[in-house]
Design a protein around this motif. Sequence first.
Motif, mmCIF file in Angstrom:
data_model
loop_
_atom_site.group_PDB
_atom_site.id
_atom_site.type_symbol
_atom_site.label_atom_id
_atom_site.label_comp_id
_atom_site.label_asym_id
_atom_site.label_seq_id
_atom_site.Cartn_x
_atom_site.Cartn_y
_atom_site.Cartn_z
ATOM 1 N N PRO A 144 12.803 7.814 -1.266
ATOM 2 C CA PRO A 144 13.046 8.766 -0.170
ATOM 3 C C PRO A 144 12.354 8.388 1.141
ATOM 4 O O PRO A 144 12.895 8.625 2.230
ATOM 5 C CB PRO A 144 12.488 10.078 -0.737
ATOM 6 N N GLU A 145 11.183 7.762 1.057
ATOM 7 C CA GLU A 145 10.447 7.398 2.280
ATOM 8 C C GLU A 145 10.982 6.137 2.940
ATOM 9 O O GLU A 145 10.591 5.808 4.061
ATOM 10 C CB GLU A 145 8.971 7.186 1.956
ATOM 11 N N GLY A 146 11.834 5.391 2.252
ATOM 12 C CA GLY A 146 12.368 4.142 2.791
ATOM 13 C C GLY A 146 12.496 3.085 1.717
ATOM 14 O O GLY A 146 13.380 3.159 0.864
ATOM 15 N N TYR A 147 11.571 2.109 1.698
ATOM 16 C CA TYR A 147 11.581 1.052 0.688
ATOM 17 C C TYR A 147 10.162 0.839 0.165
ATOM 18 O O TYR A 147 9.178 0.929 0.909
ATOM 19 C CB TYR A 147 12.090 -0.267 1.274
ATOM 20 N N GLU A 148 10.079 0.546 -1.130
ATOM 21 C CA GLU A 148 8.811 0.144 -1.720
ATOM 22 C C GLU A 148 8.988 -1.223 -2.375
ATOM 23 O O GLU A 148 10.099 -1.605 -2.767
ATOM 24 C CB GLU A 148 8.328 1.171 -2.748
ATOM 25 N N VAL A 149 7.890 -1.949 -2.498
ATOM 26 C CA VAL A 149 7.942 -3.279 -3.096
ATOM 27 C C VAL A 149 7.887 -3.157 -4.620
ATOM 28 O O VAL A 149 7.193 -2.285 -5.160
ATOM 29 C CB VAL A 149 6.786 -4.157 -2.558
ATOM 30 N N THR A 150 8.631 -3.987 -5.316
ATOM 31 C CA THR A 150 8.643 -3.993 -6.776
ATOM 32 C C THR A 150 7.604 -4.980 -7.301
ATOM 33 O O THR A 150 6.974 -5.719 -6.544
ATOM 34 C CB THR A 150 10.021 -4.402 -7.303
ATOM 35 N N GLU A 151 7.467 -5.026 -8.616
ATOM 36 C CA GLU A 151 6.540 -5.983 -9.216
ATOM 37 C C GLU A 151 6.937 -7.413 -8.870
ATOM 38 O O GLU A 151 6.082 -8.264 -8.596
ATOM 39 C CB GLU A 151 6.498 -5.789 -10.730
ATOM 40 N N ALA A 152 8.256 -7.669 -8.886
ATOM 41 C CA ALA A 152 8.715 -9.011 -8.500
ATOM 42 C C ALA A 152 8.367 -9.305 -7.051
ATOM 43 O O ALA A 152 7.943 -10.412 -6.703
ATOM 44 C CB ALA A 152 10.214 -9.143 -8.727
ATOM 45 N N ASP A 183 0.809 -1.221 0.000
ATOM 46 C CA ASP A 183 0.000 0.000 0.000
ATOM 47 C C ASP A 183 0.842 1.270 0.000
ATOM 48 O O ASP A 183 0.294 2.376 0.012
ATOM 49 C CB ASP A 183 -0.940 0.012 1.203
ATOM 50 N N GLY A 184 2.157 1.119 -0.013
ATOM 51 C CA GLY A 184 3.019 2.294 -0.067
ATOM 52 C C GLY A 184 4.324 2.068 0.669
ATOM 53 O O GLY A 184 4.454 1.119 1.458
ATOM 54 N N PRO A 185 5.314 2.938 0.415
ATOM 55 C CA PRO A 185 6.644 2.760 1.022
ATOM 56 C C PRO A 185 6.603 2.900 2.542
ATOM 57 O O PRO A 185 5.754 3.588 3.108
ATOM 58 C CB PRO A 185 7.469 3.896 0.397
ATOM 59 N N LEU A 186 7.555 2.233 3.177
ATOM 60 C CA LEU A 186 7.765 2.346 4.613
ATOM 61 C C LEU A 186 9.255 2.441 4.886
ATOM 62 O O LEU A 186 10.068 1.903 4.119
ATOM 63 C CB LEU A 186 7.213 1.115 5.341
ATOM 64 N N SER A 187 9.603 3.101 5.963
ATOM 65 C CA SER A 187 10.993 3.042 6.402
ATOM 66 C C SER A 187 11.257 1.666 6.983
ATOM 67 O O SER A 187 10.329 0.918 7.328
ATOM 68 C CB SER A 187 11.247 4.116 7.465
ATOM 69 N N SER A 188 12.524 1.324 7.115
ATOM 70 C CA SER A 188 12.854 0.005 7.671
ATOM 71 C C SER A 188 12.355 -0.113 9.110
ATOM 72 O O SER A 188 11.922 -1.193 9.536
ATOM 73 C CB SER A 188 14.359 -0.248 7.586
#
Length: 334
Positions: A72-80, A36-41
């Motif tokens: 910038p916000e941390g990490y986002e998930v890729t299609e893989a 649902d969106g990027p998160l920091s670690s």
Amino acid sequence: MTAQPADAVWDAIYGISRFAALATMAELGFADHLKDGPLSSDQLAERCAAHPQSVRRVLRELASMGFVRSVPEGYEVTEAGLTLTDDSPRSVRSAIRLVREEAYWYAMAKLPETVKSGASAFTERYGPGYHYLAAHPETATVFDDYMARRAVPFAGGLEAACDFTGVRQVVDLGGGRGQILSAVLGAHPQVSGVLFDLDRVIPSGREAMAAAGLADRCEFVVGDFFEGVTAGADVYILANVIHNWSDEDSIRILSNIRSAMAADGRILIVEIVLPDDDSPHVGKDADMRMLALLNGGTERTRTEYQTLLEKSGLTLSEIVELPGWASAIVATPI
């Protein structure tokens, strides 16, 4: 850097580390938290109830593999990475979770001992695979989901590649949740089906067929294909079944079907067919798992399948390639 003779060895060794990072992503649900969106670690660690610095290190590895990416916000998930969410139709999360089972790692680590003795170290320690699943219901749930997901690429392919004109009844032996049978029944309203499997599997198969709106055209049979199978059907499907058994056991299964099938019936054996040469092939990787986990289970070449069929009173009519590495081996009575 110039390639070195040992590079392939090191790649295989470090591949275990990459798999461990993927297993962590799958088990802790990273992809579901990130979809649902990027998160920091730190945010991700909090949602997973995990150690923040350890999560950060795993994310760094996963980013290098292409399953997440830095933003910038941390990490986002890729299609893989989204293939490790539970709700994706392309999800392979259960495959990762199954392989990380302690008993599976034991079997693979003990492959040298298995090769020396000729008997699966897994079976020696835990007993036959299906007995193990019966005794470990949580693992059985993951296994059943894995088998269902694994069937997705070739379920529709089998229906499209094989002619079901004039077919009245199809029996799916060891059909699990009925993914393949659902594809056939959905495309051919004149066909009725029989889902034939173990008593622990049939309830989930019944539920899946009802969800697909096909339960009224399907009979659900608890049975043992070593003892006998539903008689008189036009087509019998054996998907990911024969590779689990020795030649002797496979001939027994196939002979039972041969005795039960209609005179003009067919068997569709959905399995990986190995090349006869030394070329790389995913089936050779799968065969190491068969060797480690099962006594007698093996992937086979076309010639080996032809021999099995002939000893069972059957002939190999054709082999049709399907999506997802598998092929449909079409067998008819001699």
